[in-house]
Design an enzyme around this catalytic site. Structure first.
Site, PDB file in Angstrom:
ATOM      1  N   HIS A 108       0.951  -1.047  -0.026  1.00 59.41           N
ATOM      2  CA  HIS A 108      -0.115   0.078  -0.091  1.00 59.41           C
ATOM      3  C   HIS A 108       1.052   1.297   0.290  1.00 59.41           C
ATOM      4  O   HIS A 108       0.406   2.510  -0.667  1.00 59.41           O
ATOM      5  CB  HIS A 108      -1.186  -0.283   1.334  1.00 59.41           C
ATOM      6  CG  HIS A 108      -2.423  -0.173   0.955  1.00 59.41           C
ATOM      7  ND1 HIS A 108      -2.699  -0.937   1.241  1.00 59.41           N
ATOM      8  CD2 HIS A 108      -3.390  -0.146  -0.377  1.00 59.41           C
ATOM      9  CE1 HIS A 108      -3.844  -1.582   1.437  1.00 59.41           C
ATOM     10  NE2 HIS A 108      -3.820  -1.610   0.091  1.00 59.41           N
ATOM     11  N   ARG A 128     -11.712  -5.639 -10.697  1.00 59.24           N
ATOM     12  CA  ARG A 128     -11.063  -7.049  -9.904  1.00 59.24           C
ATOM     13  C   ARG A 128     -12.141  -7.008  -9.098  1.00 59.24           C
ATOM     14  O   ARG A 128     -12.160  -6.454  -7.578  1.00 59.24           O
ATOM     15  CB  ARG A 128     -10.029  -6.513  -9.240  1.00 59.24           C
ATOM     16  CG  ARG A 128      -8.594  -6.353 -10.204  1.00 59.24           C
ATOM     17  CD  ARG A 128      -7.688  -6.222  -9.555  1.00 59.24           C
ATOM     18  NE  ARG A 128      -6.139  -6.403 -10.501  1.00 59.24           N
ATOM     19  CZ  ARG A 128      -5.565  -5.753 -10.989  1.00 59.24           C
ATOM     20  NH1 ARG A 128      -5.458  -4.246 -10.226  1.00 59.24           N
ATOM     21  NH2 ARG A 128      -4.762  -5.086 -11.566  1.00 59.24           N
ATOM     22  N   ARG A 175     -14.630  -8.397 -13.707  1.00 58.20           N
ATOM     23  CA  ARG A 175     -14.023  -9.860 -14.115  1.00 58.20           C
ATOM     24  C   ARG A 175     -14.766 -10.489 -12.232  1.00 58.20           C
ATOM     25  O   ARG A 175     -15.300  -9.818 -11.350  1.00 58.20           O
ATOM     26  CB  ARG A 175     -12.281 -10.336 -13.755  1.00 58.20           C
ATOM     27  CG  ARG A 175     -11.472 -11.667 -13.449  1.00 58.20           C
ATOM     28  CD  ARG A 175     -10.332 -11.541 -13.193  1.00 58.20           C
ATOM     29  NE  ARG A 175      -9.667 -10.904 -11.794  1.00 58.20           N
ATOM     30  CZ  ARG A 175      -8.840 -10.355 -12.089  1.00 58.20           C
ATOM     31  NH1 ARG A 175      -7.703 -10.238 -12.978  1.00 58.20           N
ATOM     32  NH2 ARG A 175      -7.846  -9.805 -10.459  1.00 58.20           N
ATOM     33  N   GLU A 193      -3.989 -16.556 -18.418  1.00 56.80           N
ATOM     34  CA  GLU A 193      -2.874 -16.262 -17.549  1.00 56.80           C
ATOM     35  C   GLU A 193      -1.389 -17.173 -17.217  1.00 56.80           C
ATOM     36  O   GLU A 193      -1.273 -17.777 -16.366  1.00 56.80           O
ATOM     37  CB  GLU A 193      -3.479 -15.366 -16.114  1.00 56.80           C
ATOM     38  CG  GLU A 193      -4.396 -16.624 -16.133  1.00 56.80           C
ATOM     39  CD  GLU A 193      -5.368 -15.183 -15.446  1.00 56.80           C
ATOM     40  OE1 GLU A 193      -4.368 -14.083 -14.653  1.00 56.80           O
ATOM     41  OE2 GLU A 193      -6.780 -15.211 -14.824  1.00 56.80           O
ATOM     42  N   ASN A 215       1.596 -10.608 -16.003  1.00 53.29           N
ATOM     43  CA  ASN A 215       1.966 -10.671 -14.587  1.00 53.29           C
ATOM     44  C   ASN A 215       1.474 -12.111 -14.322  1.00 53.29           C
ATOM     45  O   ASN A 215       2.742 -13.386 -13.954  1.00 53.29           O
ATOM     46  CB  ASN A 215       0.647 -10.188 -13.505  1.00 53.29           C
ATOM     47  CG  ASN A 215       0.622  -8.863 -13.693  1.00 53.29           C
ATOM     48  OD1 ASN A 215       1.033  -7.999 -14.376  1.00 53.29           O
ATOM     49  ND2 ASN A 215       0.399  -7.770 -12.960  1.00 53.29           N
ATOM     50  N   ASP A 216       0.256 -12.835 -14.555  1.00 56.81           N
ATOM     51  CA  ASP A 216       0.772 -14.366 -13.625  1.00 56.81           C
ATOM     52  C   ASP A 216       1.304 -15.397 -15.265  1.00 56.81           C
ATOM     53  O   ASP A 216       1.562 -16.218 -14.993  1.00 56.81           O
ATOM     54  CB  ASP A 216      -0.994 -14.826 -13.340  1.00 56.81           C
ATOM     55  CG  ASP A 216      -0.973 -14.717 -12.557  1.00 56.81           C
ATOM     56  OD1 ASP A 216      -0.164 -14.771 -11.007  1.00 56.81           O
ATOM     57  OD2 ASP A 216      -2.534 -14.936 -11.796  1.00 56.81           O
ATOM     58  N   ARG A 259       7.494 -13.908  -8.763  1.00 60.79           N
ATOM     59  CA  ARG A 259       8.959 -12.318  -9.118  1.00 60.79           C
ATOM     60  C   ARG A 259       8.602 -11.304  -7.366  1.00 60.79           C
ATOM     61  O   ARG A 259       9.544 -10.620  -7.251  1.00 60.79           O
ATOM     62  CB  ARG A 259       7.555 -11.380  -9.943  1.00 60.79           C
ATOM     63  CG  ARG A 259       6.532 -11.007  -9.811  1.00 60.79           C
ATOM     64  CD  ARG A 259       5.671 -10.318 -10.347  1.00 60.79           C
ATOM     65  NE  ARG A 259       4.406  -9.941 -10.493  1.00 60.79           N
ATOM     66  CZ  ARG A 259       4.212  -8.749 -10.271  1.00 60.79           C
ATOM     67  NH1 ARG A 259       4.483  -7.740 -10.379  1.00 60.79           N
ATOM     68  NH2 ARG A 259       2.600  -9.090 -10.086  1.00 60.79           N
ATOM     69  N   CYS A 317      -4.097  -6.471 -20.008  1.00 56.06           N
ATOM     70  CA  CYS A 317      -4.223  -5.961 -19.162  1.00 56.06           C
ATOM     71  C   CYS A 317      -3.762  -5.821 -16.915  1.00 56.06           C
ATOM     72  O   CYS A 317      -3.097  -5.340 -16.308  1.00 56.06           O
ATOM     73  CB  CYS A 317      -5.782  -6.017 -17.789  1.00 56.06           C
ATOM     74  SG  CYS A 317      -5.545  -8.423 -17.052  1.00 56.06           S
TER      75      CYS A 317
END
Length: 572
Positions: free
Chosen positions: A193, A300, A336, A435, A458-459, A469, A506
């Site tokens: 955050h 999300r 999603r 993904e 990312n995935d 990562r 995305c």
């Protein structure tokens, strides 16, 4: 003597200033046993600290920087943690049973919770342990009589760069108003955050430096390069002059970007590109509108479910989805379905113990295994569909069976609503996330059943390269430009184009300008990213010739040597 430290770049830009070291309150906590009579006093001290921190968080909402949605999310989470029985009630129990001081009780329970977070596979949720640690440090500071904020020294000339073991977003919120130039920390990650707030406030920051607080002295002159992840300590006059020039150039470029808000995103040869926004909560639509996003490319929904004791019911979800659709009239909104699993624990549901959650019951697998929960979400989505251009996106597809089961679940929800005479849009596009490698390799089959695709890079990178990562031991191997990754993304885009099925990216690749020309050359015409990244990507698009890039990338895709690939991308 000048030297350089390398860490994780989490917020772009350049900051130059004098170092100000911040103490780490948790290192000052000592354990002592109190008398039976003093137990009540320790409980009272803890309650007073909770009340004081709650009041501080309420004051933060009134700070000018708190208008950012990321800041509001942080404050909501911190206030929720203040009432969390797993932290607060357990600390009270430690005081009662062990007769220990309140500070020690909080730290002991924090350590137990952090151990649980470390077993979570998802990198975003694993880093939520930092929010627990930061709240406990805030409580401990209050118990020790320290100020609840980082006191800043005023300096003439160069600004101030905060150097700390860790910083809470609450501290970061004050930085903008206190004219802090940037910060560097020993710990932290790209999805913490604190990093998110730093990006939203445009504060250059580098984290994960390990021992920066021990090798930097108060008042040292520092340069923070938040783009390259570099901290330069005591730079010589030549380096200082070079970075001052680069900083001025960046500020000029940033000012120019604002002029691009209303400009259509089109390449030099006239290809119109869609630039959409990724959001996590309904209020994030304001940032999307501010940057003239063409729509929402990824909402999300798991953020509606997490951090609460009960799952959101149909009406609550309906209101959230409706508010986003109404907030962007005339623009597509891709929502999603729940992307959650045993590695993203929901308090409102019984969880399973899995040896490897990343390969277990998550995303669409989880939804299909929980038909009641999935039915509630689908009904809410269908009801909201009459308020805008809804598109439903299914995460982590791997088989055709999952697509057919999802289609059947949607049809059952439609049948129920028809029987109840509830209105909904009959033709809602259904898309799938690409993904995992199996999905990328099955894309020719998927496009027969789906109306659009979204590539979650990312995935896809992590599953293809078997690399986490966020694991520092292997993070150097995480490579978006690995030939295998580029081939999977390229083939997915090309297969979608041939089938006439819209496709977007995305993941983080979409928001990084180093990838813009590459993705355009692959045939991508829809990008989705954090709202703050839209204008920079738009600028790259306006300078690009899509047809020319297409020919160059076609040649690049024939290369298999990683060094030659990277060199070719750099020359696009």
């Amino acid at each position: 003597m000048s030297f350089t430290i390398h860490g994780l770049p989490v917020s772009q830009g350049i900051a130059i200033g004098h170092a100000q070291l911040v103490s780490h309150a948790l290192l000052e906590v000592h354990h002592y046993v109190v008398t039976p009579r003093a137990v009540a006093k320790e409980l009272e001290r803890l309650n007073e600290a909770i009340a004081a921190v709650g009041a501080e968080l309420n004051l933060l909402r009134k700070a000018p920087s708190a208008t950012h949605s990321e800041v509001s999310v942080f404050i909501d989470l911190q206030q929720m943690l203040l009432q969390d029985p797993m932290l607060i009630d357990a600390a009270r129990e430690h005081i009662n049973t062990r007769r220990c001081n309140a500070e020690w009780a909080l730290v002991q329970q924090m350590d137990l919770l952090v151990e649980q977070f470390d077993t979570i596979d998802d990198p975003y949720l694993r880093e939520r342990k930092a929010d627990v640690v930061q709240l406990v440090e805030r409580l401990v500071k209050n118990l020790l009589g320290h100020p609840g904020y980082v006191p800043m020294r005023r300096r003439e000339g160069l600004g101030t760069i905060v150097v700390a073991h860790d910083l809470s977003p609450a501290d970061t919120i004050h930085f903008k108003d206190a004219q802090i130039a940037g910060f560097a920390t020993d710990v932290g990650g790209a999805t913490s955050h604190t990093a998110i707030v730093a990006r939203s406030l445009a504060l250059p920051a580098v984290v994960g430096l390990h021992h920066v607080r021990h090798v930097v002295n108060d008042d040292d002159i520092l340069i923070i390069d938040g783009t390259r992840g570099v901290v330069i300590v005591a730079p010589d006059s030549r380096v200082l002059e070079e970075y001052q020039l680069r900083k001025s150039q960046l500020e000029i470029e940033r000012s120019k970007l604002k002029r691009l808000r209303s400009a259509p995103a089109a390449t030099l040869d006239g290809e119109r590109i869609q630039l959409c926004a990724n959001i996590e909560l309904p209020r994030d639509t304001q940032a999307a509108k501010l940057n003239e996003a063409d729509g929402i490319g990824l909402f999300r929904t798991e953020f509606l479910f997490m951090g609460r004791d009960e799952l959101p019911d149909e009406d609550e979800q309906f209101e959230a989805y409706r508010s986003v659709l109404k907030g962007l009239p005339g623009r597509p909104v891709t929502i999603r379905t729940l992307d959650i699993g045993a590695d993203k624990a929901l308090r409102g549901m019984e969880t399973r113990c899995e040896a490897n959650p990343a390969l277990g019951l998550r995303a669409i697998r989880f939804s299909l295994a929980e038909p009641k929960m999935f039915r509630t979400q689908l009904r809410a989505l269908l009801r909201a569909s009459v308020y805008g251009q809804l598109k439903i996106l299914v995460p982590m597809l791997s088989t055709l069976t999952e697509i057919k089961q999802t289609l059947a679940a949607i049809e059952r929800a439609k049948t129920e609503l028809r029987a109840e005479k509830v209105k909904f849009a009959e033709a809602i596009p259904l898309g799938g996330m690409i993904e995992i490698p199996a999905a990328a390799l099955s894309v020719n089959l998927f496009v027969r059943y789906l109306q659009f695709l979204s590539i979650g890079t990312n995935d896809l990178i992590q599953y293809t390269l078997a690399i986490d990562r966020t694991d520092e031991a292997v993070t150097h191997l995480y490579d978006p430009w690995h030939p295998a990754i580029l081939l999977l993304v390229y083939r997915t885009i090309q297969a979608s184009v041939r089938a006439g099925v819209p496709v977007s990216v995305c993941g983080e690749m979409a928001g990084e300008t180093a990838n813009t020309r590459l993705l355009l050359g692959m045939g991508l015409r829809e990008f989705s990213m954090h709202p703050a990244q839209i204008l920079e990507v738009k600028q790259e698009i306006l300078r690009a010739d899509a047809a020319e890039l297409s020919a160059r990338v076609a040649k690049l895709m024939k290369l298999d040597d990683p060094e030659r690939v990277r060199d070719a991308i750099g020359r696009l």
